[in-house]
Design a protein around this motif. Structure first.
Motif, PDB file in Angstrom:
ATOM      1  N   LEU A   1      -6.489   6.838  13.299  1.00 35.13           N
ATOM      2  CA  LEU A   1      -5.916   7.433  12.442  1.00 35.13           C
ATOM      3  C   LEU A   1      -5.747   9.010  12.463  1.00 35.13           C
ATOM      4  N   LYS A   2      -4.749   9.745  11.911  1.00 40.99           N
ATOM      5  CA  LYS A   2      -4.393  11.023  12.228  1.00 40.99           C
ATOM      6  C   LYS A   2      -4.811  11.800  11.180  1.00 40.99           C
ATOM      7  N   PRO A   3      -4.841  13.086  11.290  1.00 39.03           N
ATOM      8  CA  PRO A   3      -5.342  14.026   9.752  1.00 39.03           C
ATOM      9  C   PRO A   3      -4.024  13.656   8.774  1.00 39.03           C
ATOM     10  N   GLU A   4      -2.853  13.775   9.377  1.00 37.27           N
ATOM     11  CA  GLU A   4      -1.456  13.628   8.365  1.00 37.27           C
ATOM     12  C   GLU A   4      -1.654  12.166   7.784  1.00 37.27           C
ATOM     13  N   ASP A   5      -2.710  11.373   7.947  1.00 41.11           N
ATOM     14  CA  ASP A   5      -2.861   9.933   7.264  1.00 41.11           C
ATOM     15  C   ASP A   5      -3.794  10.506   5.950  1.00 41.11           C
ATOM     16  N   SER A   6      -4.383  11.698   5.789  1.00 43.06           N
ATOM     17  CA  SER A   6      -5.147  11.757   4.984  1.00 43.06           C
ATOM     18  C   SER A   6      -4.185  11.757   3.524  1.00 43.06           C
ATOM     19  N   ALA A   7      -4.865  11.013   2.522  1.00 45.49           N
ATOM     20  CA  ALA A   7      -4.124  10.947   1.011  1.00 45.49           C
ATOM     21  C   ALA A   7      -4.990  10.069   0.215  1.00 45.49           C
ATOM     22  N   MET A   8      -4.523   9.863  -0.928  1.00 50.53           N
ATOM     23  CA  MET A   8      -4.779   8.904  -1.860  1.00 50.53           C
ATOM     24  C   MET A   8      -4.113   7.681  -1.596  1.00 50.53           C
ATOM     25  N   TYR A   9      -4.707   6.526  -1.406  1.00 54.59           N
ATOM     26  CA  TYR A   9      -4.091   5.141  -1.177  1.00 54.59           C
ATOM     27  C   TYR A   9      -4.218   4.408  -2.097  1.00 54.59           C
ATOM     28  N   TYR A  10      -3.054   3.751  -2.792  1.00 55.29           N
ATOM     29  CA  TYR A  10      -2.990   2.907  -3.769  1.00 55.29           C
ATOM     30  C   TYR A  10      -2.549   1.567  -3.393  1.00 55.29           C
ATOM     31  N   CYS A  11      -3.029   0.558  -4.012  1.00 54.88           N
ATOM     32  CA  CYS A  11      -2.635  -0.878  -3.915  1.00 54.88           C
ATOM     33  C   CYS A  11      -1.675  -0.996  -5.117  1.00 54.88           C
ATOM     34  N   ALA A  12      -0.467  -1.666  -4.963  1.00 57.70           N
ATOM     35  CA  ALA A  12       0.758  -2.136  -5.790  1.00 57.70           C
ATOM     36  C   ALA A  12       0.972  -3.330  -5.806  1.00 57.70           C
ATOM     37  N   ALA A  13       1.502  -3.785  -6.919  1.00 57.44           N
ATOM     38  CA  ALA A  13       2.079  -5.463  -6.963  1.00 57.44           C
ATOM     39  C   ALA A  13       3.325  -5.348  -7.894  1.00 57.44           C
ATOM     40  N   ALA A  14       4.189  -6.139  -7.478  1.00 59.41           N
ATOM     41  CA  ALA A  14       5.582  -6.741  -8.332  1.00 59.41           C
ATOM     42  C   ALA A  14       5.669  -7.946  -8.125  1.00 59.41           C
ATOM     43  N   PRO A  15       6.136  -8.588  -9.316  1.00 64.01           N
ATOM     44  CA  PRO A  15       6.623  -9.987  -9.383  1.00 64.01           C
ATOM     45  C   PRO A  15       8.011 -10.250  -8.764  1.00 64.01           C
ATOM     46  N   SER A  16       8.118 -11.136  -7.958  1.00 65.34           N
ATOM     47  CA  SER A  16       9.400 -10.941  -7.187  1.00 65.34           C
ATOM     48  C   SER A  16       9.767 -12.233  -6.467  1.00 65.34           C
TER      49      SER A  16
ATOM     50  N   TRP B   1       0.970  -1.324  -0.018  1.00 63.91           N
ATOM     51  CA  TRP B   1       0.125   0.066  -0.017  1.00 63.91           C
ATOM     52  C   TRP B   1       0.805   1.214  -0.020  1.00 63.91           C
ATOM     53  N   PHE B   2       0.756   2.154  -0.741  1.00 69.93           N
ATOM     54  CA  PHE B   2       1.141   3.484  -0.791  1.00 69.93           C
ATOM     55  C   PHE B   2       0.051   4.399  -0.726  1.00 69.93           C
ATOM     56  N   ARG B   3       0.683   5.825  -0.531  1.00 75.17           N
ATOM     57  CA  ARG B   3      -0.260   7.014  -0.273  1.00 75.17           C
ATOM     58  C   ARG B   3       0.367   8.123  -0.888  1.00 75.17           C
ATOM     59  N   GLN B   4      -0.388   9.270  -1.459  1.00 72.01           N
ATOM     60  CA  GLN B   4       0.173  10.314  -1.545  1.00 72.01           C
ATOM     61  C   GLN B   4      -0.981  11.327  -1.664  1.00 72.01           C
ATOM     62  N   GLY B   5      -0.282  12.387  -0.749  1.00 73.45           N
ATOM     63  CA  GLY B   5      -1.061  13.548  -0.438  1.00 73.45           C
ATOM     64  C   GLY B   5      -1.095  14.620  -1.498  1.00 73.45           C
TER      65      GLY B   5
ATOM     66  N   GLN C   1       2.633  15.923  -2.567  1.00 73.35           N
ATOM     67  CA  GLN C   1       3.365  15.301  -1.917  1.00 73.35           C
ATOM     68  C   GLN C   1       4.027  13.978  -2.737  1.00 73.35           C
ATOM     69  N   GLU C   2       5.111  13.524  -2.603  1.00 74.47           N
ATOM     70  CA  GLU C   2       5.629  12.442  -3.374  1.00 74.47           C
ATOM     71  C   GLU C   2       4.710  11.068  -2.736  1.00 74.47           C
ATOM     72  N   ARG C   3       4.746   9.972  -3.605  1.00 69.69           N
ATOM     73  CA  ARG C   3       4.057   8.916  -3.305  1.00 69.69           C
ATOM     74  C   ARG C   3       5.181   8.137  -2.209  1.00 69.69           C
ATOM     75  N   GLU C   4       4.481   7.807  -0.963  1.00 73.58           N
ATOM     76  CA  GLU C   4       5.222   7.189  -0.256  1.00 73.58           C
ATOM     77  C   GLU C   4       4.545   5.680   0.310  1.00 73.58           C
TER      78      GLU C   4
ATOM     79  N   LEU D   1       9.615  -0.802  -0.014  1.00 72.08           N
ATOM     80  CA  LEU D   1       8.502  -0.057  -0.145  1.00 72.08           C
ATOM     81  C   LEU D   1       8.938   1.167  -1.219  1.00 72.08           C
ATOM     82  N   SER D   2       9.949   1.180  -1.833  1.00 71.11           N
ATOM     83  CA  SER D   2       9.882   2.311  -2.839  1.00 71.11           C
ATOM     84  C   SER D   2       9.020   1.870  -4.187  1.00 71.11           C
ATOM     85  N   PRO D   3       8.064   2.917  -4.462  1.00 70.53           N
ATOM     86  CA  PRO D   3       7.177   2.885  -5.430  1.00 70.53           C
ATOM     87  C   PRO D   3       7.789   2.791  -6.790  1.00 70.53           C
ATOM     88  N   HIS D   4       9.096   2.759  -6.970  1.00 70.97           N
ATOM     89  CA  HIS D   4       9.737   2.726  -8.158  1.00 70.97           C
ATOM     90  C   HIS D   4       9.849   0.946  -8.688  1.00 70.97           C
TER      91      HIS D   4
END
Length: 128
Positions: A89-104, A36-40, A43-46, A110-113
């Motif tokens: 939850l805290k106000p600073e948790d507000s963001a768009m949350y993304y699910c991501a997958a990578a074959p490995s 899971w990643f988030r991006q406010g 802000q950069e995606r983290e 946890l780098s989005p790249h």
């Protein structure tokens, strides 16, 4: 074709809880890192949390320091669904949350790249 669809976002007050879900299709969780990643705004995606199945009931999990002790990542292999339970939850948790997958063949961090496949996101808003 890999497809990830998030759900479960919404608006809550500080201290509240939400559970995000990510329904996956086109692959199985075996030999995939899921995260899971988030991006406010502006802000950069983290990376927030990630999980890798080592087979059977053994998993590697990883969390960003900012969410340790509050968020829990899990996956239901039978349902091909990834979850993120978010508590205190805290106000600073507000963001768009993304699910991501990578074959490995192992946990990749946890780098989005490092992730190949992404969902469309689900919005989480926490008010004070």
């Amino acid at each position: 074709q890999v497809q990830l669809v998030e759900s479960g976002g919404g608006s809550v007050q500080a201290g509240g809880s939400l559970r995000l879900s990510c329904a996956a299709s086109g692959f199985t969780y075996s030999r995939y890192c899921m995260a899971w990643f988030r991006q406010g705004p502006g802000q950069e995606r983290e990376g927030v949390a990630g999980i890798y199945s080592q087979g059977g009931s053994t998993y590697i999990v990883d969390y960003a320091d900012s969410v340790k002790g509050r968020f829990t990542i899990s996956q239901d292999n039978a349902k091909n669904t990834l979850y993120l339970q978010m508590n205190s939850l805290k106000p600073e948790d507000s963001a768009m949350y993304y699910c991501a997958a990578a074959p490995s063949m192992g946990w990749i961090g946890l780098s989005p790249h490092a992730y190949n496949y992404w969902g469309q996101g689900t919005q989480v808003t926490v008010s004070s």
